[in-house]
Write a protein that holds these residues in place. Structure first.
Motif, PDB file in Angstrom:
ATOM      1  N   LEU A   7     -23.671   9.022   2.840  1.00  0.00           N
ATOM      2  CA  LEU A   7     -23.647   7.566   2.970  1.00  0.00           C
ATOM      3  C   LEU A   7     -24.043   6.987   1.609  1.00  0.00           C
ATOM      4  O   LEU A   7     -25.204   6.682   1.341  1.00  0.00           O
ATOM      5  N   THR A   9     -22.339   4.290   0.363  1.00  0.00           N
ATOM      6  CA  THR A   9     -21.988   2.879   0.414  1.00  0.00           C
ATOM      7  C   THR A   9     -23.244   2.010   0.487  1.00  0.00           C
ATOM      8  O   THR A   9     -24.193   2.346   1.211  1.00  0.00           O
ATOM      9  N   ASP A  99     -19.488   7.854   4.767  1.00  0.00           N
ATOM     10  CA  ASP A  99     -18.330   7.828   3.879  1.00  0.00           C
ATOM     11  C   ASP A  99     -17.898   9.242   3.499  1.00  0.00           C
ATOM     12  O   ASP A  99     -17.146   9.452   2.564  1.00  0.00           O
ATOM     13  N   GLU A 117     -13.294  13.157   3.362  1.00  0.00           N
ATOM     14  CA  GLU A 117     -13.385  11.741   3.052  1.00  0.00           C
ATOM     15  C   GLU A 117     -12.097  11.024   3.442  1.00  0.00           C
ATOM     16  O   GLU A 117     -11.076  11.667   3.706  1.00  0.00           O
ATOM     17  N   GLY A 121     -13.599   8.103  -0.337  1.00  0.00           N
ATOM     18  CA  GLY A 121     -14.992   7.760  -0.075  1.00  0.00           C
ATOM     19  C   GLY A 121     -15.195   6.410   0.587  1.00  0.00           C
ATOM     20  O   GLY A 121     -16.268   5.805   0.497  1.00  0.00           O
ATOM     21  N   LYS A 122     -14.169   5.926   1.312  1.00  0.00           N
ATOM     22  CA  LYS A 122     -14.293   4.656   2.032  1.00  0.00           C
ATOM     23  C   LYS A 122     -15.172   4.821   3.265  1.00  0.00           C
ATOM     24  O   LYS A 122     -15.246   5.897   3.859  1.00  0.00           O
ATOM     25  N   LEU A 123     -15.801   3.731   3.661  1.00  0.00           N
ATOM     26  CA  LEU A 123     -16.701   3.743   4.813  1.00  0.00           C
ATOM     27  C   LEU A 123     -15.927   3.935   6.112  1.00  0.00           C
ATOM     28  O   LEU A 123     -14.847   3.371   6.297  1.00  0.00           O
TER      29      LEU A 123
END
Length: 216
Positions: A7, A9, A99, A117, A121-123
């Protein structure tokens, strides 16, 4: 099995994307979130809130905390009926922001970590359940809030390493999940999903830095 997540983000993005009020806490990028640690989670259908829950669900009726180690994950096919989870499934749902998540490929005696991912690496949000437990053996013990992640069969990409993966909740299903409605607890599609080998530094849960997601 889903036993580690990332995490990275920031909390402002998490609150905005998951439509929850910004909590009064600061966060740092986390590259190796492990069972037994406190993890951010979103709960509440009418009014969402961001809280910190300990990974490893302890049912309210449990006599001690040892059960948490066997309740890190709940299987999608039995979560409605298994005693440890069925009450929480009905009324105590949560979303766990992440993420990335890790899985390990066994090659002989080696455990080779892979990082999964979306969009680099987007939430995304994982389906979870939470409980409140108070130790009956300790007078005046404070309540402890814990959670588990739900897993399902692996999709085509994830199955190259492991036969299970966490249930990833589509954005349009998040409100229904938190409200206690039925949503499909099925493998997430592979579109936009990637998997890559990372350093074995992540194998040790005490390691927390960016080197956990570095190339091997």
């Amino acid at each position: 099995m889903c036993g580690r997540i990332t995490l990275r983000t920031n909390i402002h993005t998490i609150a905005n994307e998951l439509q929850a009020p910004l909590p009064g806490l600061e966060t740092v990028p986390r590259y190796n979130v492990s069972p037994g640690q406190f993890v951010l989670a979103i709960r509440g259908a009418d009014q969402r809130e961001i809280v910190q829950l300990k990974w490893g669900l302890i049912p309210s009726w449990s006599k001690d905390a040892k059960i948490a180690f066997s309740c890190l994950n709940a299987r999608a096919d039995t979560v409605k009926t298994k005693p440890a989870f069925r009450s929480a499934y009905k009324s105590r749902r949560c979303l766990v922001p992440a993420d990335g998540y890790y899985e390990w490929l066994r090659e002989g005696k080696e455990k080779l970590p892979y990082l999964y991912e979306f969009g680099g690496g987007k939430l995304f949000s994982l389906a979870g359940l939470w409980e409140t437990w108070t130790d009956p053996a300790v007078a005046g013990a404070l309540p402890l809030q814990t959670f588990t992640l739900i897993t399902t069969e692996a999709n085509e990409l994830a199955a190259e390493v492991h036969d299970r993966m966490p249930v990833i909740v589509h954005a349009e299903d998040r409100q229904a999940w938190l409200a206690g409605d039925e949503i499909p607890l099925v493998p997430y599609e592979t579109t936009g999903m990637s998997a890559r080998r990372v350093s074995k530094v992540v194998n040790n849960s005490r390691n927390e830095g960016a080197e956990c997601i570095a190339a091997p």
